[in-house]
Design an enzyme around this catalytic site. Structure first.
Site, PDB file in Angstrom:
ATOM      1  N   MET A  10      10.237   4.523  -3.472  1.00  0.00           N
ATOM      2  CA  MET A  10      10.139   3.069  -3.369  1.00  0.00           C
ATOM      3  C   MET A  10       9.275   2.463  -4.477  1.00  0.00           C
ATOM      4  O   MET A  10       9.189   1.253  -4.610  1.00  0.00           O
ATOM      5  CB  MET A  10       9.571   2.667  -1.998  1.00  0.00           C
ATOM      6  CG  MET A  10      10.416   3.148  -0.827  1.00  0.00           C
ATOM      7  SD  MET A  10      12.117   2.560  -0.891  1.00  0.00           S
ATOM      8  CE  MET A  10      11.857   0.826  -0.664  1.00  0.00           C
ATOM      9  N   CYS A  11       8.645   3.296  -5.276  1.00  0.00           N
ATOM     10  CA  CYS A  11       7.712   2.854  -6.321  1.00  0.00           C
ATOM     11  C   CYS A  11       8.398   2.879  -7.683  1.00  0.00           C
ATOM     12  O   CYS A  11       8.883   3.925  -8.130  1.00  0.00           O
ATOM     13  CB  CYS A  11       6.498   3.780  -6.323  1.00  0.00           C
ATOM     14  SG  CYS A  11       5.360   3.517  -7.694  1.00  0.00           S
ATOM     15  N   GLY A  12       8.418   1.726  -8.362  1.00  0.00           N
ATOM     16  CA  GLY A  12       9.031   1.639  -9.679  1.00  0.00           C
ATOM     17  C   GLY A  12       8.384   2.557 -10.702  1.00  0.00           C
ATOM     18  O   GLY A  12       9.079   3.180 -11.507  1.00  0.00           O
ATOM     19  N   ARG A  15       9.639   6.014  -9.988  1.00  0.00           N
ATOM     20  CA  ARG A  15      11.043   6.162 -10.405  1.00  0.00           C
ATOM     21  C   ARG A  15      11.156   6.264 -11.922  1.00  0.00           C
ATOM     22  O   ARG A  15      11.925   7.086 -12.441  1.00  0.00           O
ATOM     23  CB  ARG A  15      11.891   4.987  -9.899  1.00  0.00           C
ATOM     24  CG  ARG A  15      12.123   4.998  -8.408  1.00  0.00           C
ATOM     25  CD  ARG A  15      13.182   3.988  -7.984  1.00  0.00           C
ATOM     26  NE  ARG A  15      12.929   2.630  -8.446  1.00  0.00           N
ATOM     27  CZ  ARG A  15      12.247   1.706  -7.787  1.00  0.00           C
ATOM     28  NH1 ARG A  15      11.700   2.001  -6.602  1.00  0.00           N
ATOM     29  NH2 ARG A  15      12.097   0.488  -8.284  1.00  0.00           N
TER      30      ARG A  15
END
Length: 140
Positions: A10-12, A15
């Site tokens: 969920m963390c940019g 990712r």
């Protein structure tokens, strides 16, 4: 190359870091640390190997940091680790481990320091920010 990323999908930043590793041609071991939290020993080892203080490894944004009173500077490292074990969302991310070292990859391009320099093409983050130019050189 054996690489492990402690990842939050969920963390940019997490990712982007994972994408950079894969852009290097490496398929890392991906540990979704929210689903499979590290042991106390592993967490302590990651923090030490990254050269961080325990407080630097605690994530504030989007976590129960404030509600748990973790801003209290009198809390010990053990108390902070206890909170991180009880609430893995408090573990800052992503940690990446490679034979070249361990880093908390914030910003995501910090992972370049512990990957082989085998890039031959451009790479940009999800938001379009360029990390590597067309020849695979780090954009400064």
């Amino acid at each position: 190359m054996d690489v492990t990323i402690y990842h939050n999908p969920m963390c940019g930043t997490s990712r982007n870091t994972l994408a950079i590793i894969r852009h290097a041609g490496i398929e890392p071991t991906v540990v979704d640390y929210l689903q499979t939290p590290p042991s106390r020993e592993t967490l302590e080892r990651l923090i030490a190997a990254a050269g961080l203080s325990v407080r630097e490894a605690v994530r504030e944004k989007g976590t129960p940091y404030g509600e748990l009173g973790l801003g209290d500077l009198s809390l010990s490292d053990e108390q902070l680790i206890d909170a991180m074990i009880a609430h893995p969302i408090l573990i800052n991310r992503p940690f990446v481990v490679s034979p070249k070292g361990t880093r908390l990859c914030r910003p995501s391009e910090a992972v370049l320091d512990i990957l082989p320099n085998t890039f031959t093409s451009a790479f940009a983050k999800e938001d379009g920010e360029k990390v590597l130019d067309a020849e695979g050189r780090r954009v400064v």
